[in-house]
Design a protein around this motif. Sequence first.
Motif, PDB file in Angstrom:
ATOM      1  N   LEU A 196    -104.778 -62.428 -56.374  1.00 14.60           N
ATOM      2  CA  LEU A 196    -104.145 -63.779 -57.151  1.00 14.60           C
ATOM      3  C   LEU A 196    -104.349 -63.808 -58.573  1.00 14.60           C
ATOM      4  CD1 LEU A 196    -105.013 -66.561 -54.382  1.00 14.60           C
ATOM      5  CD2 LEU A 196    -102.817 -65.212 -54.773  1.00 14.60           C
ATOM      6  N   PHE A 197    -105.439 -63.313 -58.954  1.00 16.03           N
ATOM      7  CA  PHE A 197    -105.564 -63.317 -60.701  1.00 16.03           C
ATOM      8  C   PHE A 197    -104.477 -62.542 -61.343  1.00 16.03           C
ATOM      9  CE2 PHE A 197    -107.340 -61.332 -64.165  1.00 16.03           C
ATOM     10  CZ  PHE A 197    -107.703 -62.346 -65.047  1.00 16.03           C
ATOM     11  N   PHE A 198    -104.254 -61.505 -60.842  1.00 13.12           N
ATOM     12  CA  PHE A 198    -103.392 -60.464 -61.335  1.00 13.12           C
ATOM     13  C   PHE A 198    -101.828 -60.917 -61.281  1.00 13.12           C
ATOM     14  CE2 PHE A 198    -107.361 -58.056 -61.454  1.00 13.12           C
ATOM     15  CZ  PHE A 198    -106.970 -57.373 -62.808  1.00 13.12           C
ATOM     16  N   LYS A 199    -101.647 -61.647 -60.111  1.00 12.97           N
ATOM     17  CA  LYS A 199    -100.362 -62.285 -59.791  1.00 12.97           C
ATOM     18  C   LYS A 199    -100.303 -63.245 -61.224  1.00 12.97           C
ATOM     19  CE  LYS A 199    -100.344 -61.461 -54.984  1.00 12.97           C
ATOM     20  NZ  LYS A 199    -100.813 -61.881 -53.736  1.00 12.97           N
ATOM     21  N   ASN A 207     -96.283 -65.985 -44.199  1.00 10.94           N
ATOM     22  CA  ASN A 207     -96.690 -67.231 -44.495  1.00 10.94           C
ATOM     23  C   ASN A 207     -97.680 -67.205 -45.733  1.00 10.94           C
ATOM     24  OD1 ASN A 207     -95.532 -68.377 -42.063  1.00 10.94           O
ATOM     25  ND2 ASN A 207     -97.475 -68.112 -41.018  1.00 10.94           N
ATOM     26  N   PHE A 208     -98.193 -66.196 -46.053  1.00  5.82           N
ATOM     27  CA  PHE A 208     -99.204 -65.852 -47.244  1.00  5.82           C
ATOM     28  C   PHE A 208     -98.545 -65.113 -48.064  1.00  5.82           C
ATOM     29  CE2 PHE A 208    -101.669 -66.668 -43.412  1.00  5.82           C
ATOM     30  CZ  PHE A 208    -102.526 -67.543 -43.877  1.00  5.82           C
ATOM     31  N   PHE A 209     -97.131 -64.868 -48.229  1.00  3.67           N
ATOM     32  CA  PHE A 209     -96.490 -64.024 -49.117  1.00  3.67           C
ATOM     33  C   PHE A 209     -95.341 -64.767 -49.857  1.00  3.67           C
ATOM     34  CE2 PHE A 209     -94.413 -59.712 -49.165  1.00  3.67           C
ATOM     35  CZ  PHE A 209     -95.361 -58.955 -49.839  1.00  3.67           C
ATOM     36  N   GLY A 210     -95.473 -66.158 -50.162  1.00  2.00           N
ATOM     37  CA  GLY A 210     -94.919 -66.824 -51.018  1.00  2.00           C
ATOM     38  C   GLY A 210     -94.549 -66.284 -52.242  1.00  2.00           C
ATOM     39  N   PRO A 211     -95.479 -66.168 -53.134  1.00  3.60           N
ATOM     40  CA  PRO A 211     -95.070 -65.487 -54.509  1.00  3.60           C
ATOM     41  C   PRO A 211     -94.266 -64.535 -54.442  1.00  3.60           C
ATOM     42  CG  PRO A 211     -97.436 -66.006 -54.308  1.00  3.60           C
ATOM     43  CD  PRO A 211     -96.770 -66.113 -52.953  1.00  3.60           C
ATOM     44  N   GLU A 212     -94.319 -63.354 -53.645  1.00  4.95           N
ATOM     45  CA  GLU A 212     -93.366 -62.174 -53.696  1.00  4.95           C
ATOM     46  C   GLU A 212     -92.112 -62.613 -53.123  1.00  4.95           C
ATOM     47  OE1 GLU A 212     -96.780 -62.208 -52.646  1.00  4.95           O
ATOM     48  OE2 GLU A 212     -97.666 -60.743 -53.357  1.00  4.95           O
ATOM     49  N   LEU A 213     -92.201 -63.483 -52.075  1.00 11.51           N
ATOM     50  CA  LEU A 213     -90.826 -63.877 -51.540  1.00 11.51           C
ATOM     51  C   LEU A 213     -90.102 -64.488 -52.704  1.00 11.51           C
ATOM     52  CD1 LEU A 213     -91.791 -64.880 -47.841  1.00 11.51           C
ATOM     53  CD2 LEU A 213     -91.004 -62.743 -48.555  1.00 11.51           C
ATOM     54  N   SER A 243     -92.760 -68.990 -58.393  1.00  8.18           N
ATOM     55  CA  SER A 243     -93.952 -68.174 -58.039  1.00  8.18           C
ATOM     56  C   SER A 243     -95.069 -68.494 -58.301  1.00  8.18           C
ATOM     57  CB  SER A 243     -93.427 -66.797 -58.223  1.00  8.18           C
ATOM     58  OG  SER A 243     -94.446 -65.801 -58.004  1.00  8.18           O
ATOM     59  N   LEU A 244     -95.238 -68.757 -59.384  1.00  6.48           N
ATOM     60  CA  LEU A 244     -96.668 -69.158 -59.967  1.00  6.48           C
ATOM     61  C   LEU A 244     -97.294 -70.274 -59.151  1.00  6.48           C
ATOM     62  CD1 LEU A 244     -98.560 -68.273 -62.299  1.00  6.48           C
ATOM     63  CD2 LEU A 244     -97.521 -69.988 -63.750  1.00  6.48           C
ATOM     64  N   LEU A 245     -96.626 -71.465 -59.079  1.00  6.18           N
ATOM     65  CA  LEU A 245     -97.099 -72.555 -58.236  1.00  6.18           C
ATOM     66  C   LEU A 245     -97.452 -71.939 -56.822  1.00  6.18           C
ATOM     67  CD1 LEU A 245     -94.559 -75.072 -59.383  1.00  6.18           C
ATOM     68  CD2 LEU A 245     -96.939 -74.737 -60.008  1.00  6.18           C
ATOM     69  N   SER A 246     -96.539 -71.300 -56.407  1.00  4.33           N
ATOM     70  CA  SER A 246     -96.789 -70.776 -54.864  1.00  4.33           C
ATOM     71  C   SER A 246     -98.072 -69.860 -54.978  1.00  4.33           C
ATOM     72  CB  SER A 246     -95.666 -69.897 -54.409  1.00  4.33           C
ATOM     73  OG  SER A 246     -96.227 -68.737 -53.551  1.00  4.33           O
ATOM     74  N   THR A 247     -98.384 -69.155 -56.096  1.00  3.92           N
ATOM     75  CA  THR A 247     -99.587 -68.354 -56.090  1.00  3.92           C
ATOM     76  C   THR A 247    -100.900 -69.555 -56.074  1.00  3.92           C
ATOM     77  OG1 THR A 247     -98.479 -66.725 -57.584  1.00  3.92           O
ATOM     78  CG2 THR A 247    -100.874 -66.799 -57.357  1.00  3.92           C
ATOM     79  N   PHE A 248    -100.749 -70.494 -56.981  1.00  2.01           N
ATOM     80  CA  PHE A 248    -101.655 -71.370 -56.877  1.00  2.01           C
ATOM     81  C   PHE A 248    -102.267 -71.891 -55.674  1.00  2.01           C
ATOM     82  CE2 PHE A 248    -100.865 -71.708 -61.507  1.00  2.01           C
ATOM     83  CZ  PHE A 248    -102.075 -71.070 -62.145  1.00  2.01           C
ATOM     84  N   VAL A 258    -103.970 -56.803 -49.305  1.00  2.00           N
ATOM     85  CA  VAL A 258    -105.020 -57.778 -49.174  1.00  2.00           C
ATOM     86  C   VAL A 258    -104.872 -58.898 -49.987  1.00  2.00           C
ATOM     87  CG1 VAL A 258    -106.194 -56.873 -50.974  1.00  2.00           C
ATOM     88  CG2 VAL A 258    -107.583 -57.826 -48.954  1.00  2.00           C
ATOM     89  N   LEU A 259    -105.196 -60.031 -49.320  1.00  2.00           N
ATOM     90  CA  LEU A 259    -105.097 -61.353 -50.116  1.00  2.00           C
ATOM     91  C   LEU A 259    -106.293 -61.917 -50.378  1.00  2.00           C
ATOM     92  CD1 LEU A 259    -103.442 -64.003 -50.906  1.00  2.00           C
ATOM     93  CD2 LEU A 259    -103.866 -64.823 -48.400  1.00  2.00           C
ATOM     94  N   ASP A 260    -106.717 -61.845 -51.915  1.00  2.00           N
ATOM     95  CA  ASP A 260    -108.050 -62.518 -52.085  1.00  2.00           C
ATOM     96  C   ASP A 260    -107.907 -63.148 -53.563  1.00  2.00           C
ATOM     97  OD1 ASP A 260    -107.812 -60.074 -53.713  1.00  2.00           O
ATOM     98  OD2 ASP A 260    -109.593 -59.135 -52.941  1.00  2.00           O
ATOM     99  N   ASN A 261    -109.027 -63.587 -54.117  1.00  2.00           N
ATOM    100  CA  ASN A 261    -108.766 -64.075 -55.519  1.00  2.00           C
ATOM    101  C   ASN A 261    -108.554 -63.101 -56.492  1.00  2.00           C
ATOM    102  OD1 ASN A 261    -109.346 -66.627 -54.345  1.00  2.00           O
ATOM    103  ND2 ASN A 261    -111.731 -66.986 -55.340  1.00  2.00           N
TER     104      ASN A 261
END
Lengths: 507, 494
Positions: free
Chosen positions: B76-79, B10-16, B49-54, B70-73
């Motif tokens: 996300l910044f580096f994504k 569920n928290f893996f949107g950008p990668e998927l 993917s960018l939108l999903s990251t936001f 790990v999922l943290d800010n």
Amino acid sequence: MEHNVLTYMIFIPLAGAVVVLLLPSQSYHLIRWVSAAVTVPPLLMASWLYANFDTTTVGFQFVQKAAWIPAYNIQYFVGVDGVSISMVLLTALLSFLCIFASFGIDKAVKGYFALFLLLDAGMMGVFCALDFFLFYIFWEVMLLPMYFLIGIWGGPRREYAAIKFFLYTLFGSVLMLLAILALYFNTNPHTFDMTVMMAQAKNYSTQSLPFWPFNELRWGFQHVVWMAMFIGFAIKIPAFPFHTWLPDAHVEAPTAISVILAGVLLKMGTYGILRINYPMLPVATADMAYWLLGALGAWNIIYGALCAMAQTDLKKLVAYSSVSHMGYVMLGMASFTTQGINGAVLQMFNHGTITAMLFLLVGVIYDRAHHRNIEGFGGLAAVMPVYTGITALAFFASMGLPGLSGFISEVLVLLGVWQKYPGLAILGATGVILTAGYLLWTVQRVYLGPTNEKYKTIPEIDGREIFTLVPLGAIVILVGVYPSVVLDLLRTSLDNLNQIIIPHLPS
Amino acid sequence: MDLKNLESLNFFGPELILTGTILLLIVLDLFVQNKRNLAVLAIVGCVASLLSTFDLYSAQQGWLFYRMVVLDNFSLFFKVVALLAAICTIWMSLGSHEIRRVYQGEYYTLLLTSALGVFFMASASNLLIAYLSLELVSLTSYVLTGFLPRNRRSSEAALKYLIYGGVASGTMIYGMSWIFGMTGSLEYAAIQQALAQGEMNNVALFMAFMFIFAGFGYKIVFVPFHMWSPDVYQGAPTPFSAFLSVASNAAGLAILIRFFFPGISRVTPGGEWALVSGVEWPQVLLYASMITMTVGNLCALNQRNLKRMLAYSGIAHAGYMLMGLAILTNDGLSAILFYIVVYLIMNVGAFLVVAMVANFTGSEDIDGYRGLAWRGAVVPAVCFTIFLFSLTGLPPFAGFIGKFLLFAAVLKEGGEFIVLALVAVANSVVSLYYYAKVVKVMFLDAPEPGDKEFVIACSHFTLLIPLAVLTVALGIYFSPLVLYTTQSLRFFVK
């Protein structure tokens, strides 16, 4: 009380630069006249400032303040006081005149005038900024147009001169940046507001730093910061041994840029010391003044004059005379007497006008003869009497002839210094003689004697050139006869500055 | 939050999304005739993917996949950085003549895979994933570097890169095995716990850290692991050099920060960082920083190939960024993040101009820039000037603010770090010389009779102008970006 006038003076040229960029690049006349028109409002506002400036208060006037980057306490904060008002007037005047002096430029005209106006905005900003961050931005913003103005429109060795100027100045300003940050972190709360820093001057430690290798000097935090600032400013003045960029830059720069360089940019060095080092780091100033301002200033006077005497290039001669004359400013500042410091700032103003005249005059002859070799002329007085007359006025003013402005400021400086350091005053006075030596010798070689056959038909100075010179000549005479027109503006603020330092002077 | 495999998705949107785009690209490459459409698809994938990251910014922070990532800010910044770099690179590739000659389907596939690798590098919380993600970025980079067909330089660069990369990552995994041997775990949280209990041999620990530095350092490009970069930047297709200089460098910093800060240091009650083990690794970074910036700048002075020069300048910039690590403070870290964004903008801009000129002249030699401003290319010349002076660190450009924040963080610490600041400012002055040299060639030198008038593809302008405007705008008003980078500095520790 909020005032927009300084903001307009800074940003009208900037807006003008954008407008010039939008004009079609082939319509030279349009570009020139639009640029000239852009410099008129700041000039009018400068006159208004002069008329409305309150000469009795110490504080900053015409202040405008707005938050800019609140996270770091960076503000947009401008204002003037007695230290800066004369420089603001000078900048407005010289920018206006130099646009006309640049009408002869015919290469990439659009770029030239856009950069010139950008430079104008930067200069005005430096003298008005009261936030350190803003000050630094303006200080650096001037570098870029200057690099291109020398580098693209300059003489044969322009590339070398431009990069040399750029590297020297950047070296000074990065040191200044570190010093600014050091002050920022030692101010509570952290801020770039100059007025707060001045108010907290006594909080800046003077305790000897433990890791400082020369501990017998007892340098504290203030001294280290003072030194970093001083090097940044000394490069601009330029004080020996940081002066070597100046002859190159001056010789290669186009006439109007030389005028700006000598007339305004050099003043930023001494202005910076008065604005920053004096009120913010008073203890260090008191400790350093004798050697690094007084003695170095005297050395500048002598050294510059001797170098000038040896030159064969007319423009280089004027450039070295600037080194020499800026020495009087440093010398006067170091005395901490009313006469000395007033004389110093008046000398900044006078040197601005006189050197501007000298460079314009050199430009006139260079445009006609395409060389500046002193030995290559002779007897120009017979062919160009008007030109020679104006030149004589400028030379005599530079020499310090009574009745002209240079005399007043030099005498004030020497009077002030004599009370404190008679030895330095004697050295400074020797400089006057040397100056007379090289200037009179030049007059003799260029203007007097038999007329050089090659220049029998050289055209006389034209209307546009006279137009750029007359206002400056009038100011030179006016200040020479009635110096109070400028001195009244300065006195209150400068006396206050003296009072800050005097308690810390070593007995 | 400590999630199992399926919950983690569920928290893996950008990668998927990115993986889906990559797979789609491979398949579509078989059918699509006009390969430009693939680039468009790649951009669309990146934007999605960018939108999903936001979207994930509002999600709770935590561990995914049994504490592997790990999922943290911070991640996300580096994504965001990786995706922006990828989008710019693809855009740049669209107008590049170099790229038209290669197999574009594979090119875009590998590029996105590389970006995916950056995602994992930034979020790895386990040494195994750290190693695998680093290898993912490296392997795709080797291939892309050697992607120009029948180009000796490109092949040579790829081989050099491969050998250096192989040695560096081998050294790194050796160091990781030491850590595993001493702490009994590959997971950052467990490693920290073991370190906090002490009883490690400090010499062994120090050696292990140094080995790991070798792997990270070769990604960030700091001395002495920098030798590959000039050759690779010069040999690789220019858009990919831009990607490499920005994304790969940022990823290296991300993995380094993740391992050395939340990994093996602890947060004091005051919110600052303190060393857990007795090993003074910031000291090493302090010297690495000074040496890196000096070597980079001195080597750049005499380069005649612009890509090579930018490679050395990249080394110098890596040195500046290391300053922020050596002081072990949040200010330093946030200054680095700010610098990464600014560096992304100005360096991609600089490479873009290089690509534009190379399109026209066929080489990146400085002679091709002679009198550029007078040959009908005023706009690229002015933009290049903005980027170069921004790289120097002159106001009012964004690069100045980046350096300003770094210097401020360093000076705030005071003490011995003043020397670091002095070395850094001296380096700034040195760097002006070679950046200004390019400006000189473009503006001060007159074109020679043989130099042709310049014709520029329109697609390049659509990227060039926004980058230049951003460089100036961020130099004048940078509050929002500072806010963003400060907020990005939230690590999920436990």
